[in-house]
Design an enzyme around this catalytic site. Structure first.
Site, PDB file in Angstrom:
ATOM      1  N   GLU A   1       0.707  -1.210  -0.020  1.00  0.00           N
ATOM      2  CA  GLU A   1       0.013  -0.105   0.078  1.00  0.00           C
ATOM      3  C   GLU A   1       0.917   1.258   0.015  1.00  0.00           C
ATOM      4  OE1 GLU A   1      -3.158   0.264  -1.168  1.00  0.00           O
ATOM      5  OE2 GLU A   1      -3.907  -1.030   0.324  1.00  0.00           O
TER       6      GLU A   1
ATOM      7  N   SER B   1     -26.325   7.306 -18.718  1.00  0.00           N
ATOM      8  CA  SER B   1     -25.649   6.664 -17.170  1.00  0.00           C
ATOM      9  C   SER B   1     -27.110   6.050 -16.871  1.00  0.00           C
ATOM     10  CB  SER B   1     -24.897   7.696 -16.336  1.00  0.00           C
ATOM     11  OG  SER B   1     -25.004   6.955 -15.098  1.00  0.00           O
TER      12      SER B   1
ATOM     13  N   LEU C   1     -12.217   1.239  -3.774  1.00  0.00           N
ATOM     14  CA  LEU C   1     -12.007  -0.115  -4.623  1.00  0.00           C
ATOM     15  C   LEU C   1     -12.080   0.362  -6.286  1.00  0.00           C
ATOM     16  CD1 LEU C   1     -15.173  -1.786  -2.807  1.00  0.00           C
ATOM     17  CD2 LEU C   1     -12.353  -2.078  -2.495  1.00  0.00           C
TER      18      LEU C   1
ATOM     19  N   ASP D   1      -4.040   0.962  -9.721  1.00  0.00           N
ATOM     20  CA  ASP D   1      -5.547   0.794  -9.855  1.00  0.00           C
ATOM     21  C   ASP D   1      -5.773   0.247 -11.390  1.00  0.00           C
ATOM     22  OD1 ASP D   1      -5.339   1.609  -7.506  1.00  0.00           O
ATOM     23  OD2 ASP D   1      -6.387   3.650  -7.751  1.00  0.00           O
TER      24      ASP D   1
HETATM   25  C1  GLA Z   1      -4.941   5.169  -4.308  1.00  0.00           C
HETATM   26  C2  GLA Z   1      -4.205   5.400  -5.888  1.00  0.00           C
HETATM   27  C3  GLA Z   1      -3.239   3.964  -5.942  1.00  0.00           C
HETATM   28  C4  GLA Z   1      -2.202   3.714  -4.805  1.00  0.00           C
HETATM   29  C5  GLA Z   1      -3.112   3.620  -3.485  1.00  0.00           C
HETATM   30  C6  GLA Z   1      -2.300   3.326  -2.468  1.00  0.00           C
HETATM   31  O1  GLA Z   1      -5.694   3.919  -4.634  1.00  0.00           O
HETATM   32  O2  GLA Z   1      -5.073   5.466  -6.761  1.00  0.00           O
HETATM   33  O3  GLA Z   1      -2.379   4.569  -7.123  1.00  0.00           O
HETATM   34  O4  GLA Z   1      -1.291   4.891  -4.520  1.00  0.00           O
HETATM   35  O5  GLA Z   1      -4.101   4.668  -3.132  1.00  0.00           O
HETATM   36  O6  GLA Z   1      -1.811   2.297  -2.277  1.00  0.00           O
END
Ligand code: GLA
Length: 384
Positions: free
Chosen positions: A33, A67, A122, A169
């Protein structure tokens, strides 16, 4: 909303059958993280909560998107994009980065829906970005390369939407595979699909808390990590191998020292986690989850009371191997590793404990590791 219903909705809206159905998932991060913007290691998995788009290509450069969730219809022209506000900035940002990268885009008519909870950590925004990119790949007939698209989606998020996030993400939403987590080196973008240990469930616990000012706290953490990397004389904290010898002082602030200690130990935990996954050592994986949360709470300081309470409540329960906050922090979700046969009892007990100790209702999702962004058969009716 099932994809079949989405197709019917498209027909009702545009008076014709859609040409394509595309989808892209949200993600939960298992470990690693705040390491992505430090060139480190992450271990997310795509979840079975997704954004779906039914679309038909247009011959011109208009993009029309209805949407279902917001009950709005919006449109923009590919050749006169101007920044604005609201969710449409994601599709516009994707269009802009794709065209700047040389893709010859055609417009489309579309209906969009999704069930990734928003603002919960998420990655609902990455899911929208990758689904829209997938829609453009269909309307404009270009080849899909997951890594290229993840990088462009991150660029859209950073430069068009103005959120300074890392690459995790978008890579999770683009490149994941059903049944596996995605072990990613955020410097090289090399990845492996790592099988989840048998007999465990990934349970997402949404505290129902959302903190404002996340962006500024996130940017502050990024700056402190950069300050620490500069102090160590390395490109990124990924290049610092061991915390054994360091102390704050002589130019390194206490805060930057603690942020750095989290990143270095978290990278080590992510590397150990992939070993634990390969050997199916769930107990070790659970201990790593716990250590990760403690480090995010004490050194990186991105948890809130709700996250700490729900994590403590989860850890005390039978069948829970470990629990930690997931995502950027400051609110949102935790993730727990739970023995499959104990999941039903666990979800009830953790909700009750959280309600009793914190006075809020948690939303609990038992998540399946899912495929990254893709094209779905138009007659697919039963997936959601
Ligand atoms: C968010 C960001 C990711 C990452 C997380 C922490 O989700 O979009 O790029 O830095 O926080 O791990």
């Amino acid at each position: 909303m099932k994809p079949g219903d989405l197709v019917q909705n498209f027909q009702a809206h545009f008076n014709a059958k859609p040409g394509f159905l595309v989808r892209a998932p949200g993600r939960v991060n298992l470990i690693g993280e705040h390491t992505d913007y430090n060139d480190g290691f992450v271990l997310p998995m795509a979840i079975d909560r997704e954004v779906w788009i039914a679309l038909t290509p247009r011959a011109d450069s208009t993009v029309r998107i209805a949407s279902l969730d917001l009950e709005t219809e919006s449109a923009f022209e590919l050749h006169s994009l101007t920044p604005g506000k609201g969710w449409l900035e994601y599709p516009k940002g994707i269009a802009s980065v794709l065209m700047n990268a040389g893709y010859d885009l055609k417009g489309f008519d579309a209906v969009i829906t999704g069930d990734v909870p928003r603002g919960a950590g998420l990655s609902s925004s990455a899911a929208v970005e990758l689904a829209v990119a997938r829609a453009f790949a269909c309307s404009s007939n270009f080849d899909w390369d997951a890594v290229t698209m993840a990088k462009l989606a991150q660029k859209a998020e950073n430069e068009w939407v103005g959120v300074n996030s890392g690459i995790m993400d978008q890579m999770a939403s683009a490149a994941s595979r059903a049944g596996f987590a995605l072990f990613l080196d955020c410097r090289s973008l090399e990845f492996q699909h790592a099988p989840l240990p048998k007999g465990v469930s990934i349970v997402v616990l949404d505290t129902s808390t959302r903190r404002g000012l996340v962006d500024s706290a996130y940017n502050e953490r990024r700056n402190q990590c950069e300050e620490a990397a500069g102090w160590f004389g390395v490109k990124a904290l990924r290049d610092v191998g061991d915390v054994g010898e360091w102390k704050a002082g002589s130019g390194l602030s206490e805060a930057a020292f603690k942020r750095a200690r989290h990143i270095v130990t978290e990278n080590a935990r992510a590397l150990e986690a992939i070993e634990a996954m390969k050997t199916g050592d769930v107990k070790r994986l659970g201990r790593l989850f716990n250590a990760s949360h403690d480090s995010l709470r004490d050194d990186f300081e991105v948890t809130n009371d709700a996250l700490n309470v729900i994590v403590d409540s989860a850890r005390e329960l039978d069948g829970c191997y470990g629990a930690r906050m997931t995502g950027a922090g400051f609110g949102g979700c935790a993730v727990a590793l739970v023995a499959e046969e104990k999941v039903t009892a666990f979800t009830q007990a953790v909700s009750a404990a959280y309600r009793q100790r914190f006075g809020l209702e948690a939303a609990v999702y038992v998540c399946k590791p899912s495929d990254g962004a893709g094209v779905a058969p138009l007659d697919e009716r039963d997936r959601l």
